[in-house]
Enzyme design. Sequence first.
Site, PDB file in Angstrom:
ATOM      1  N   ASN A 173       0.954  -1.172  -0.087  1.00 28.61           N
ATOM      2  CA  ASN A 173       0.055  -0.113   0.059  1.00 28.61           C
ATOM      3  C   ASN A 173       0.868   1.252  -0.149  1.00 28.61           C
ATOM      4  OD1 ASN A 173      -1.470   2.160   1.044  1.00 28.61           O
ATOM      5  ND2 ASN A 173      -3.045   0.911   1.578  1.00 28.61           N
TER       6      ASN A 173
ATOM      7  N   ASP B 269      -9.816   7.972   4.218  1.00 32.48           N
ATOM      8  CA  ASP B 269      -9.483   9.000   4.473  1.00 32.48           C
ATOM      9  C   ASP B 269     -10.622  10.248   4.326  1.00 32.48           C
ATOM     10  OD1 ASP B 269      -7.349   8.072   6.085  1.00 32.48           O
ATOM     11  OD2 ASP B 269      -5.705   9.103   4.771  1.00 32.48           O
TER      12      ASP B 269
ATOM     13  N   GLY C  11      -7.093   5.398   1.236  1.00 26.34           N
ATOM     14  CA  GLY C  11      -8.088   4.663   1.741  1.00 26.34           C
ATOM     15  C   GLY C  11      -9.657   5.320   2.340  1.00 26.34           C
TER      16      GLY C  11
ATOM     17  N   ASP D 211      -1.464  -4.033  10.504  1.00 23.55           N
ATOM     18  CA  ASP D 211      -2.888  -4.278   9.719  1.00 23.55           C
ATOM     19  C   ASP D 211      -3.671  -3.504  10.485  1.00 23.55           C
ATOM     20  OD1 ASP D 211      -4.334  -6.128   8.020  1.00 23.55           O
ATOM     21  OD2 ASP D 211      -5.042  -6.981   9.737  1.00 23.55           O
TER      22      ASP D 211
END
Length: 189
Positions: free
Chosen positions: A11, A154, A152, A71
């Site tokens: 990512n 956000d 993501g 994670d």
Amino acid sequence: MSNKIVFVSGNQGKIKEVKSFLKDLKIKILTLKDIDFNATIDEPYVTFAENSKIKAQTIHSTYGYNCISDDSGLMVKTLDGEPGVNTARYAGKGATSHENMDKLLNVLKGKKDRSAEFITIITLIHNNKINQFEGKVKGSISNSKTGAYGFGYDPIFIPDGSDLTFGQMKKEEKAMYSHRAKALKKVRV
């Protein structure tokens, strides 16, 4: 002691954040691309801690590098903690961030309680010792996407204590609230 550590993530948003948050440590952060690792690491577990740990252990056992993995997920109270460990795949395997956000916004339509929290579990394997660090931030889900920063979810997450989404915050401001920043501040190598 090696001054190199592999951050186990593909990512790009997370990679930028981790490099920024750990810039004061005297270590070089390597990516999976830097070590020519192109496979997918399965995340079969139901907890962030187990999924974070398997990622770090996979790279450490294969290459011998010190590793750090993450994670993270978004847990929405009214949805009994969903999307949880399936945050990145909420709208299905291979879904984009926008598809995941759109699904969540649709599921929450008409719901009054939009409280949520982001959680991160960081796993550090350093000198063959495994440590885990947790970071959380409470907040709420906005009614629409706002802001072009971050990645993501956000643009739809508003941390408690702010009127802005993470997507409206530059990295320095987001770091004051960020679940990932909170966990990474605990990391010592």
